[in-house]
Design a protein around this motif. Sequence first.
Motif, PDB file in Angstrom:
ATOM      1  N   VAL A  63     -29.639  -1.763 -37.509  1.00  0.00           N
ATOM      2  CA  VAL A  63     -29.859  -3.177 -37.222  1.00  0.00           C
ATOM      3  C   VAL A  63     -30.881  -3.273 -36.095  1.00  0.00           C
ATOM      4  O   VAL A  63     -30.887  -2.438 -35.193  1.00  0.00           O
ATOM      5  CB  VAL A  63     -28.524  -3.834 -36.798  1.00  0.00           C
ATOM      6  CG1 VAL A  63     -28.754  -5.169 -36.119  1.00  0.00           C
ATOM      7  CG2 VAL A  63     -27.599  -4.003 -38.006  1.00  0.00           C
ATOM      8  N   SER A  64     -31.756  -4.260 -36.174  1.00  0.00           N
ATOM      9  CA  SER A  64     -32.657  -4.500 -35.050  1.00  0.00           C
ATOM     10  C   SER A  64     -32.459  -5.936 -34.588  1.00  0.00           C
ATOM     11  O   SER A  64     -32.016  -6.786 -35.370  1.00  0.00           O
ATOM     12  CB  SER A  64     -34.098  -4.268 -35.466  1.00  0.00           C
ATOM     13  OG  SER A  64     -34.481  -5.237 -36.419  1.00  0.00           O
ATOM     14  N   PRO A 109     -30.595 -12.921 -41.612  1.00  0.00           N
ATOM     15  CA  PRO A 109     -30.475 -12.748 -40.161  1.00  0.00           C
ATOM     16  C   PRO A 109     -29.384 -13.634 -39.591  1.00  0.00           C
ATOM     17  O   PRO A 109     -29.038 -14.657 -40.181  1.00  0.00           O
ATOM     18  CB  PRO A 109     -31.843 -13.198 -39.644  1.00  0.00           C
ATOM     19  CG  PRO A 109     -32.769 -13.147 -40.816  1.00  0.00           C
ATOM     20  CD  PRO A 109     -31.922 -13.391 -42.022  1.00  0.00           C
ATOM     21  N   ALA A 110     -28.845 -13.223 -38.470  1.00  0.00           N
ATOM     22  CA  ALA A 110     -27.800 -14.010 -37.827  1.00  0.00           C
ATOM     23  C   ALA A 110     -27.832 -13.791 -36.323  1.00  0.00           C
ATOM     24  O   ALA A 110     -28.287 -12.751 -35.846  1.00  0.00           O
ATOM     25  CB  ALA A 110     -26.440 -13.608 -38.382  1.00  0.00           C
ATOM     26  N   SER A 111     -27.334 -14.773 -35.612  1.00  0.00           N
ATOM     27  CA  SER A 111     -27.184 -14.644 -34.161  1.00  0.00           C
ATOM     28  C   SER A 111     -25.905 -13.879 -33.868  1.00  0.00           C
ATOM     29  O   SER A 111     -25.069 -13.670 -34.758  1.00  0.00           O
ATOM     30  CB  SER A 111     -27.095 -16.024 -33.527  1.00  0.00           C
ATOM     31  OG  SER A 111     -25.860 -16.626 -33.895  1.00  0.00           O
ATOM     32  N   LEU A 116     -24.616  -0.467 -33.670  1.00  0.00           N
ATOM     33  CA  LEU A 116     -25.452  -0.638 -34.858  1.00  0.00           C
ATOM     34  C   LEU A 116     -26.932  -0.525 -34.517  1.00  0.00           C
ATOM     35  O   LEU A 116     -27.707   0.092 -35.260  1.00  0.00           O
ATOM     36  CB  LEU A 116     -25.175  -2.003 -35.508  1.00  0.00           C
ATOM     37  CG  LEU A 116     -23.862  -2.098 -36.277  1.00  0.00           C
ATOM     38  CD1 LEU A 116     -23.549  -3.539 -36.654  1.00  0.00           C
ATOM     39  CD2 LEU A 116     -23.913  -1.231 -37.537  1.00  0.00           C
ATOM     40  N   GLU A 117     -27.308  -1.088 -33.378  1.00  0.00           N
ATOM     41  CA  GLU A 117     -28.713  -1.056 -33.006  1.00  0.00           C
ATOM     42  C   GLU A 117     -29.135   0.374 -32.631  1.00  0.00           C
ATOM     43  O   GLU A 117     -30.200   0.837 -33.046  1.00  0.00           O
ATOM     44  CB  GLU A 117     -28.973  -2.018 -31.846  1.00  0.00           C
ATOM     45  CG  GLU A 117     -30.433  -2.412 -31.772  1.00  0.00           C
ATOM     46  CD  GLU A 117     -30.701  -3.525 -30.775  1.00  0.00           C
ATOM     47  OE1 GLU A 117     -29.762  -3.939 -30.059  1.00  0.00           O
ATOM     48  OE2 GLU A 117     -31.858  -3.977 -30.706  1.00  0.00           O
ATOM     49  N   ALA A 118     -28.265   1.074 -31.907  1.00  0.00           N
ATOM     50  CA  ALA A 118     -28.576   2.462 -31.518  1.00  0.00           C
ATOM     51  C   ALA A 118     -28.713   3.346 -32.748  1.00  0.00           C
ATOM     52  O   ALA A 118     -29.466   4.324 -32.753  1.00  0.00           O
ATOM     53  CB  ALA A 118     -27.482   2.997 -30.596  1.00  0.00           C
ATOM     54  N   SER A 119     -28.012   2.998 -33.809  1.00  0.00           N
ATOM     55  CA  SER A 119     -28.064   3.803 -35.028  1.00  0.00           C
ATOM     56  C   SER A 119     -29.319   3.513 -35.836  1.00  0.00           C
ATOM     57  O   SER A 119     -29.649   4.247 -36.768  1.00  0.00           O
ATOM     58  CB  SER A 119     -26.842   3.505 -35.891  1.00  0.00           C
ATOM     59  OG  SER A 119     -27.023   2.293 -36.597  1.00  0.00           O
ATOM     60  N   ARG A 161     -29.920 -14.175 -29.581  1.00  0.00           N
ATOM     61  CA  ARG A 161     -30.380 -12.883 -30.076  1.00  0.00           C
ATOM     62  C   ARG A 161     -30.211 -12.901 -31.598  1.00  0.00           C
ATOM     63  O   ARG A 161     -29.097 -13.081 -32.097  1.00  0.00           O
ATOM     64  CB  ARG A 161     -29.528 -11.783 -29.455  1.00  0.00           C
ATOM     65  CG  ARG A 161     -29.981 -10.397 -29.839  1.00  0.00           C
ATOM     66  CD  ARG A 161     -29.490  -9.401 -28.820  1.00  0.00           C
ATOM     67  NE  ARG A 161     -28.703  -8.321 -29.429  1.00  0.00           N
ATOM     68  CZ  ARG A 161     -28.068  -7.383 -28.752  1.00  0.00           C
ATOM     69  NH1 ARG A 161     -28.100  -7.387 -27.423  1.00  0.00           N
ATOM     70  NH2 ARG A 161     -27.379  -6.450 -29.357  1.00  0.00           N
ATOM     71  N   THR A 162     -31.292 -12.724 -32.285  1.00  0.00           N
ATOM     72  CA  THR A 162     -31.252 -12.737 -33.744  1.00  0.00           C
ATOM     73  C   THR A 162     -31.245 -11.310 -34.261  1.00  0.00           C
ATOM     74  O   THR A 162     -32.041 -10.475 -33.843  1.00  0.00           O
ATOM     75  CB  THR A 162     -32.465 -13.506 -34.299  1.00  0.00           C
ATOM     76  OG1 THR A 162     -32.452 -14.812 -33.753  1.00  0.00           O
ATOM     77  CG2 THR A 162     -32.390 -13.588 -35.814  1.00  0.00           C
TER      78      THR A 162
END
Lengths: 111, 111
Positions: A61-62, A31-33, A55-58, A70-71
């Motif tokens: 990545v969450s 995980p990363a910020s 990436l999150e919409a795909s 934000r992690t």
Amino acid sequence: MLHDPAQLDLMFQALADPARRQMVDRLSRGPASVSQLAEPLAMSLSAVVQHLNVLEASGLVSTEKLGRVRTCRIEPKALRAAEHWINERRLAWERRLDRLGEYLAETRDEN
Amino acid sequence: MLHDPAQLDLMFQALADPARRQMVDRLSRGPASVSQLAEPLAMSLSAVVQHLNVLEASGLVSTEKLGRVRTCRIEPKALRAAEHWINERRLAWERRLDRLGEYLAETRDEN
DNA sequence: AAAATAGTGAAGTAATCACTTCAGTATTGT
DNA sequence: ACAATACTGAAGTGATTACTTCACTATTTT
């Protein structure tokens, strides 16, 4: 829900960008910020956030926000769905080649 | 040559478009001419040829022209390279989780 | 030889993309 | 309370994308 074509579309689209693949690569090691993700990239933080949103919409990545950081983490299930799509096509092709090989072997015997 | 980042870039970029993925899907079932590829797609032949050029530049598809028909086929090696990229990242993540699990199990024992 | 088929190439266009900058909001450390 | 940190959001811009149409070239078929 992961195999629906719209989601697949978003995933491949997300993977199409080198910066985003670099982010996925980084996240595969843990995980990363947002700032940590941004650090090796030659672009503004804002740009990184925009990539992150793609990436999150795909679904690849969450993220989770605690305090001001934000992690981000990789979503292996989504990764697997993309992998699966490619794998199925390649296998279909290879099975076809195998059948063709058998056919040729058989017809050779008939001479 | 297949793992060089530029080629990977072209491949993922090529896979990002739904029409191109549909073409790859069609080709996974066997070789096809340009018109055959175009048939199920709601766009001009010209557009299909442009997509085909993208696929060919990416190495995912190779073509051969005999007479006036160009026959297209999938290039499984390239497909495998894309597959491999995703797979490596997912595995890295999963290995990390495993190590974390072991660590947690160990420290639990120490209580 | 003429007509049909299969594909190619160039130019144009509207939409999307990958950024930028700048201004703003929480949250945390001093 | 003040400054520093960690992002967030909006607006703008130039480049790239995914098409279109139209004109064209080869190759078959009749």
